[in-house]
Design an enzyme around this catalytic site. Sequence first.
Site, PDB file in Angstrom:
ATOM      1  N   ASP A  30      -3.041 -19.032 -41.421  1.00  0.00           N
ATOM      2  CA  ASP A  30      -2.503 -20.259 -40.387  1.00  0.00           C
ATOM      3  C   ASP A  30      -1.406 -21.138 -41.416  1.00  0.00           C
ATOM      4  OD1 ASP A  30      -3.379 -21.549 -37.393  1.00  0.00           O
ATOM      5  OD2 ASP A  30      -2.322 -22.536 -38.700  1.00  0.00           O
ATOM      6  N   ILE A  31      -0.541 -21.594 -40.734  1.00  0.00           N
ATOM      7  CA  ILE A  31       0.637 -22.580 -41.301  1.00  0.00           C
ATOM      8  C   ILE A  31      -0.190 -23.827 -41.552  1.00  0.00           C
ATOM      9  CG2 ILE A  31       2.107 -23.050 -39.598  1.00  0.00           C
ATOM     10  CD1 ILE A  31       4.300 -22.219 -41.575  1.00  0.00           C
ATOM     11  N   ASN A  86      -8.382 -19.408 -28.232  1.00  0.00           N
ATOM     12  CA  ASN A  86      -7.896 -20.333 -27.390  1.00  0.00           C
ATOM     13  C   ASN A  86      -7.151 -19.648 -26.355  1.00  0.00           C
ATOM     14  OD1 ASN A  86      -9.097 -22.436 -28.774  1.00  0.00           O
ATOM     15  ND2 ASN A  86      -7.097 -22.865 -29.624  1.00  0.00           N
ATOM     16  N   GLN A  93      -4.426 -23.483 -26.347  1.00  0.00           N
ATOM     17  CA  GLN A  93      -3.561 -22.616 -26.689  1.00  0.00           C
ATOM     18  C   GLN A  93      -2.067 -23.109 -26.758  1.00  0.00           C
ATOM     19  OE1 GLN A  93      -3.228 -19.154 -24.400  1.00  0.00           O
ATOM     20  NE2 GLN A  93      -2.140 -17.831 -25.972  1.00  0.00           N
ATOM     21  N   HIS A  99      -4.361 -14.626 -30.032  1.00  0.00           N
ATOM     22  CA  HIS A  99      -4.543 -14.728 -31.336  1.00  0.00           C
ATOM     23  C   HIS A  99      -5.928 -15.206 -31.732  1.00  0.00           C
ATOM     24  CE1 HIS A  99      -2.578 -18.757 -30.328  1.00  0.00           C
ATOM     25  NE2 HIS A  99      -3.484 -19.077 -31.038  1.00  0.00           N
ATOM     26  N   PHE A 100      -6.642 -14.812 -32.765  1.00  0.00           N
ATOM     27  CA  PHE A 100      -7.951 -15.441 -33.057  1.00  0.00           C
ATOM     28  C   PHE A 100      -7.942 -16.078 -34.340  1.00  0.00           C
ATOM     29  CE2 PHE A 100      -7.862 -11.278 -30.892  1.00  0.00           C
ATOM     30  CZ  PHE A 100      -8.560 -11.369 -29.887  1.00  0.00           C
ATOM     31  N   HIS A 101      -8.544 -17.279 -34.433  1.00  0.00           N
ATOM     32  CA  HIS A 101      -8.630 -18.139 -35.325  1.00  0.00           C
ATOM     33  C   HIS A 101     -10.041 -17.505 -36.307  1.00  0.00           C
ATOM     34  CE1 HIS A 101      -5.720 -21.151 -34.031  1.00  0.00           C
ATOM     35  NE2 HIS A 101      -6.189 -20.811 -32.797  1.00  0.00           N
TER      36      HIS A 101
HETATM   37  P1  5GP Z   1      -3.441 -22.181 -30.535  1.00  0.00           P
HETATM   38  O1  5GP Z   1      -3.429 -23.696 -30.623  1.00  0.00           O
HETATM   39  O2  5GP Z   1      -2.255 -21.542 -29.924  1.00  0.00           O
HETATM   40  O3  5GP Z   1      -4.595 -21.316 -30.485  1.00  0.00           O
HETATM   41  O4  5GP Z   1      -3.046 -21.970 -32.353  1.00  0.00           O
HETATM   42  C1  5GP Z   1      -1.681 -21.737 -32.661  1.00  0.00           C
HETATM   43  C2  5GP Z   1      -1.847 -21.729 -34.403  1.00  0.00           C
HETATM   44  O5  5GP Z   1      -0.859 -20.942 -34.858  1.00  0.00           O
HETATM   45  C3  5GP Z   1      -2.030 -22.950 -35.175  1.00  0.00           C
HETATM   46  O6  5GP Z   1      -3.158 -23.241 -35.767  1.00  0.00           O
HETATM   47  C4  5GP Z   1      -0.861 -23.120 -35.878  1.00  0.00           C
HETATM   48  O7  5GP Z   1      -1.033 -23.968 -37.128  1.00  0.00           O
HETATM   49  C5  5GP Z   1      -0.230 -21.765 -36.101  1.00  0.00           C
HETATM   50  N1  5GP Z   1       1.297 -21.312 -36.048  1.00  0.00           N
HETATM   51  C6  5GP Z   1       1.960 -21.820 -35.388  1.00  0.00           C
HETATM   52  N2  5GP Z   1       3.142 -21.406 -35.871  1.00  0.00           N
HETATM   53  C7  5GP Z   1       2.956 -20.879 -36.965  1.00  0.00           C
HETATM   54  C8  5GP Z   1       3.671 -19.991 -37.887  1.00  0.00           C
HETATM   55  O8  5GP Z   1       5.107 -19.842 -37.806  1.00  0.00           O
HETATM   56  N3  5GP Z   1       3.313 -19.490 -38.951  1.00  0.00           N
HETATM   57  C9  5GP Z   1       1.821 -19.384 -39.105  1.00  0.00           C
HETATM   58  N4  5GP Z   1       1.387 -18.729 -40.294  1.00  0.00           N
HETATM   59  N5  5GP Z   1       0.934 -20.147 -38.342  1.00  0.00           N
HETATM   60  C10 5GP Z   1       1.494 -20.734 -37.075  1.00  0.00           C
END
Ligand code: 5GP
Length: 136
Positions: A30-31, A86, A93, A99-101
């Site tokens: 995750d970035i 999420n 989300q 996606h899975f964290h």
């Molecule tokens: P969400 O809140 O949708 O469950 O989480 C999205 C996740 O994707 C966030 O933790 C965010 O840091 C990560 N993310 C968003 N854009 C990018 C990207 O371009 N590259 C990577 N590696 N992670 C991303």
Amino acid sequence: MADCIFCKIARGEIPCAKIVENEYALSFLDIGPINAGHALVIPKNHYPTLFELPDEELAACAIMVRQVAAAVYKAVGAAGLNFLQNNFKAAGQLVEHAHFHLIPRHYNDGFLTSWPGKAYAVGEMEKMLEKVQAQL
Ligand code: 5GP
Ligand code: ZN
């Protein structure tokens, strides 16, 4: 999905710190990590949420989740690990590609500091059980 960021990552159009991939799933760092080593597992095909994921692709993601979770946990010397997912804005989300964290945890790292569980009134848990089972 032409403008989906995770579709672009899956197609290799934008870079990622790739951990592993198979036919249906891809894992990368995750970035914006909650803690260093925070990883994501995504289906390579576009599905907005968990609810649309076909069984075979979900299974591929789940197997990769376990593999990457163990790797992250060991790699960072974590004290624990959260597996989070999420669905929809109300649940946090931001990226509308399922996606899975995998979040490695350390004591006093400041994340998820409370779990505000509530109580059911008498009889309400049984009613809820019926409502949920009716939707299966
Ligand atoms: P969400 O809140 O949708 O469950 O989480 C999205 C996740 O994707 C966030 O933790 C965010 O840091 C990560 N993310 C968003 N854009 C990018 C990207 O371009 N590259 C990577 N590696 N992670 C991303
Ligand atoms: Zn997508």
